[in-house]
Design a protein around this motif. Structure first.
Motif, PDB file in Angstrom:
ATOM      1  N   THR A  44      -8.010 -14.708 -53.268  1.00  0.00           N
ATOM      2  CA  THR A  44      -8.418 -16.056 -52.872  1.00  0.00           C
ATOM      3  C   THR A  44      -8.395 -17.001 -54.066  1.00  0.00           C
ATOM      4  O   THR A  44      -7.916 -18.138 -53.975  1.00  0.00           O
ATOM      5  N   TYR A  75      -6.065 -20.666 -54.618  1.00  0.00           N
ATOM      6  CA  TYR A  75      -6.496 -21.981 -55.104  1.00  0.00           C
ATOM      7  C   TYR A  75      -5.798 -22.334 -56.417  1.00  0.00           C
ATOM      8  O   TYR A  75      -5.411 -23.490 -56.634  1.00  0.00           O
ATOM      9  N   SER A  76      -5.655 -21.349 -57.282  1.00  0.00           N
ATOM     10  CA  SER A  76      -4.961 -21.599 -58.550  1.00  0.00           C
ATOM     11  C   SER A  76      -3.519 -22.033 -58.310  1.00  0.00           C
ATOM     12  O   SER A  76      -2.994 -22.907 -59.012  1.00  0.00           O
ATOM     13  N   LYS A 132     -13.125 -26.375 -46.494  1.00  0.00           N
ATOM     14  CA  LYS A 132     -12.002 -26.258 -45.573  1.00  0.00           C
ATOM     15  C   LYS A 132     -11.797 -27.538 -44.759  1.00  0.00           C
ATOM     16  O   LYS A 132     -10.693 -27.818 -44.305  1.00  0.00           O
ATOM     17  N   GLN A 164      -3.424 -25.701 -57.519  1.00  0.00           N
ATOM     18  CA  GLN A 164      -3.627 -26.538 -58.697  1.00  0.00           C
ATOM     19  C   GLN A 164      -2.431 -26.476 -59.642  1.00  0.00           C
ATOM     20  O   GLN A 164      -2.052 -27.484 -60.244  1.00  0.00           O
ATOM     21  N   TYR A 182     -15.153 -24.136 -61.380  1.00  0.00           N
ATOM     22  CA  TYR A 182     -16.005 -23.131 -60.740  1.00  0.00           C
ATOM     23  C   TYR A 182     -16.718 -22.336 -61.833  1.00  0.00           C
ATOM     24  O   TYR A 182     -16.344 -22.388 -63.014  1.00  0.00           O
ATOM     25  N   ILE A 191      -6.050 -24.059 -47.852  1.00  0.00           N
ATOM     26  CA  ILE A 191      -6.420 -23.911 -49.258  1.00  0.00           C
ATOM     27  C   ILE A 191      -6.017 -25.192 -49.973  1.00  0.00           C
ATOM     28  O   ILE A 191      -4.838 -25.540 -50.026  1.00  0.00           O
ATOM     29  N   TRP A 192      -7.001 -25.887 -50.532  1.00  0.00           N
ATOM     30  CA  TRP A 192      -6.754 -27.200 -51.117  1.00  0.00           C
ATOM     31  C   TRP A 192      -6.316 -27.138 -52.573  1.00  0.00           C
ATOM     32  O   TRP A 192      -6.687 -26.241 -53.325  1.00  0.00           O
ATOM     33  N   GLY A 193      -5.573 -28.168 -52.948  1.00  0.00           N
ATOM     34  CA  GLY A 193      -5.403 -28.548 -54.336  1.00  0.00           C
ATOM     35  C   GLY A 193      -5.903 -29.975 -54.462  1.00  0.00           C
ATOM     36  O   GLY A 193      -5.838 -30.743 -53.508  1.00  0.00           O
ATOM     37  N   LEU A 242     -10.108 -24.555 -62.940  1.00  0.00           N
ATOM     38  CA  LEU A 242      -9.154 -23.806 -62.122  1.00  0.00           C
ATOM     39  C   LEU A 242      -7.729 -24.095 -62.582  1.00  0.00           C
ATOM     40  O   LEU A 242      -7.362 -25.243 -62.801  1.00  0.00           O
ATOM     41  N   GLN A 301      -2.217 -28.930 -49.501  1.00  0.00           N
ATOM     42  CA  GLN A 301      -2.901 -27.732 -49.040  1.00  0.00           C
ATOM     43  C   GLN A 301      -1.877 -26.770 -48.443  1.00  0.00           C
ATOM     44  O   GLN A 301      -0.776 -27.158 -48.057  1.00  0.00           O
ATOM     45  N   ILE A 330     -15.189 -28.291 -52.899  1.00  0.00           N
ATOM     46  CA  ILE A 330     -13.933 -27.892 -52.262  1.00  0.00           C
ATOM     47  C   ILE A 330     -14.285 -27.033 -51.056  1.00  0.00           C
ATOM     48  O   ILE A 330     -14.942 -25.991 -51.186  1.00  0.00           O
TER      49      ILE A 330
END
Length: 247
Positions: free
Chosen positions: A17, A21-22, A194, A25, A238, A112-114, A247, A108, A192
């Motif tokens: 997970t 996310y990484s 959903k 980014q 984080y 999963i967002w950036g 991140l 996204q 961050i």
């Protein structure tokens, strides 16, 4: 075989997970680097927006989480404008030989967002890669302040700190250094999640601890009094075993 987990604030999050996310980014940083390499005087902001969004979709994103806009692009005096995504439209204006451009990306993939923003400076038609080499004092000072705020965050943020405490500390620092917080809601970042409607903010009155969320953005949008220019830098952070990590 057990999957390796990180203590992600108060949450156990798998390495996979964290990697997702990484990846978003990293995609954002690659997109900004790509655009910085092709921006030139005479380009229209609408074309830059389209190029950013095309790059994001071709290199890992499947959609955009913030009002279906993948790239918010501002230049010149528009860099001091703070506006909700639902009201945003790219301006029909062209980049000048000496100009300042803010790019804010929100791709996204599978929810999963950036979330990443940078302010770029062009001098004599060339993007300045090193902040300290920017010739215009006002622009150099603004970007140096952004870097200083993010460095300060890394040094002072703690898991038990509340979002309000972080807001008060950073807002006071912004004012002490002679700058203004330009955000239209007054906040300095958000969690961050959903669903964008579930975000909590770095703002007055938010007594949640930083460790009550998995990740949060820090995105001060600042200027100096009586200036027509604004500056923005956004990254996601984080806690890993109590230590703040970008991140």
């Amino acid at each position: 075989m057990k999957t390796k987990q990180h203590l992600f604030n108060g949450f156990n999050v798998t390495k996979e997970t964290l990697g997702l996310y990484s990846a978003m980014q990293n995609l954002n940083r690659a997109a900004i680097k790509h655009i910085a390499g092709i921006i030139k005087a005479g380009m229209n902001l609408r074309d830059i927006k389209a190029l950013c969004e095309d790059y994001l979709l071709k290199n890992g994103a499947d959609s955009f989480w913030y009002w279906d806009v993948g790239a918010f692009v501002f230049a010149g005096d528009e860099t001091a404008v703070s506006v909700s995504g639902k009201d945003y439209k790219a301006a029909n204006r062209t980049i000048q030989e000496n100009d300042i451009i803010t790019i804010d990306l929100s791709p996204q993939k599978d929810d999963i967002w950036g979330d990443c923003a940078r302010t770029l400076v062009l001098e004599n038609g060339i993007v300045c890669e090193e902040i300290d080499r920017i010739e215009k004092d006002e622009w150099r000072n603004g970007l140096q302040m952004e870097a200083y705020l993010h460095k300060t965050l890394m040094n002072m943020a703690a898991p038990n700190m509340t979002f309000e405490e972080l807001y008060d500390y950073m807002n006071d620092l912004i004012v002490k250094k002679g700058f203004l917080n330009l955000d239209f809601l007054g906040n300095l970042g958000h969690s961050i999640v959903k669903n964008k409607n579930d975000r909590v903010y770095i703002e007055k009155g938010n007594c949640k601890r930083l460790s009550d969320v998995e990740m949060f953005t820090f995105e001060p949008h600042i200027s100096v009094p009586d200036s027509k220019y604004g500056y923005k830098r956004e990254d996601i952070y984080y806690f890993d075993n109590g230590r703040l990590v970008k991140l």
